[in-house]
Design a protein around this motif. Sequence first.
Motif, PDB file in Angstrom:
ATOM      1  N   ASN A   1       1.206   0.908   2.560  1.00 14.86           N
ATOM      2  CA  ASN A   1       0.372  -0.286   2.534  1.00 14.86           C
ATOM      3  C   ASN A   1      -0.528  -0.337   3.764  1.00 14.86           C
ATOM      4  OD1 ASN A   1      -0.453  -3.061   1.824  1.00 14.86           O
ATOM      5  ND2 ASN A   1       0.825  -3.634   3.551  1.00 14.86           N
TER       6      ASN A   1
ATOM      7  N   ARG B   1      -4.591  -8.989  -2.619  1.00 17.59           N
ATOM      8  CA  ARG B   1      -3.459  -9.182  -3.518  1.00 17.59           C
ATOM      9  C   ARG B   1      -3.888  -9.719  -4.877  1.00 17.59           C
ATOM     10  NH1 ARG B   1       1.610  -6.927  -2.807  1.00 17.59           N
ATOM     11  NH2 ARG B   1       2.342  -7.194  -0.678  1.00 17.59           N
TER      12      ARG B   1
ATOM     13  N   ASN C   1      -3.487  -4.478  -4.117  1.00 16.29           N
ATOM     14  CA  ASN C   1      -2.132  -3.986  -3.872  1.00 16.29           C
ATOM     15  C   ASN C   1      -1.164  -4.870  -4.637  1.00 16.29           C
ATOM     16  OD1 ASN C   1       0.522  -3.739  -2.835  1.00 16.29           O
ATOM     17  ND2 ASN C   1      -0.246  -2.920  -0.913  1.00 16.29           N
TER      18      ASN C   1
ATOM     19  N   HIS D   1       5.545  -6.116  -7.773  1.00 16.87           N
ATOM     20  CA  HIS D   1       4.839  -7.135  -8.536  1.00 16.87           C
ATOM     21  C   HIS D   1       5.725  -8.258  -9.036  1.00 16.87           C
ATOM     22  CE1 HIS D   1       6.196  -4.008 -11.329  1.00 16.87           C
ATOM     23  NE2 HIS D   1       6.294  -4.949 -12.225  1.00 16.87           N
TER      24      HIS D   1
ATOM     25  N   ILE E   1       5.810 -10.761  -6.394  1.00 15.48           N
ATOM     26  CA  ILE E   1       4.514 -11.439  -6.298  1.00 15.48           C
ATOM     27  C   ILE E   1       4.426 -12.535  -7.354  1.00 15.48           C
ATOM     28  CG2 ILE E   1       2.022 -11.174  -6.583  1.00 15.48           C
ATOM     29  CD1 ILE E   1       2.292  -8.376  -5.426  1.00 15.48           C
TER      30      ILE E   1
END
Length: 227
Positions: A178, A194, A211, A215, A218
Amino acid sequence: MDKYRGKELFIGSVTDPYNPQEETYLRTQTLLKELQGSGVKLTIQTKSDLVLRDIDLIKTFPDARVGFSINTLDDDFKNDMDQAVSIERRLTAMKQLHDAGIRTTCFIAPIFPGITDVEAIIDRVKDQCNLIWLENLNLRGSYKTDILGYIREKHPQLVPLYEEIYLRSNRLYWEVLNSTLHSYATEHKLDYVRNDDSMTRPFDAPPVVVNFFYHEEIKKSAKKGVK
């Protein structure tokens, strides 16, 4: 048909809409014809250049986007993972769609640690797509066993790395990647974010790099209102 206006339709999240059977049975093409004029926001995800057959049809959708799954530039590794068309054919199709004024996405997923050269892929596609989507390799259930077995057989030098990530849940590899990709994006004047806002940008703007590592976390954070 007005009930679809403004809604988002994603074709290809489970089964490739341009698999070999589509060439004969035209199911995806038929669906697109039925949806013409509906006002739906269309996204197609594929690994096939058969999508070029419907380029004029796709252009009739004002908010259309076509994405290609490309997680390697090495066809030997690609062939180990799937039997879809070559990477070069996917890249050529992406460029033709982009040149025709259709927004395109390069879906770099799943990223295989030590195998997927993300920077090389971005270098190859950044002038012919609007969005670059990054997603890390997640291993669950029998898929985990299969992939770890593949690594032991074909890439034994990577076994310690994969065991560290997938048996000991060490995230250091992804944290370093990252940081590396963030620096790369900054150097090449690409937004590294994001959330995908590429549809609101001018067509000729540089691609947005999203990015989407981890997930599921997220998504949970988004539901809780965490940014």
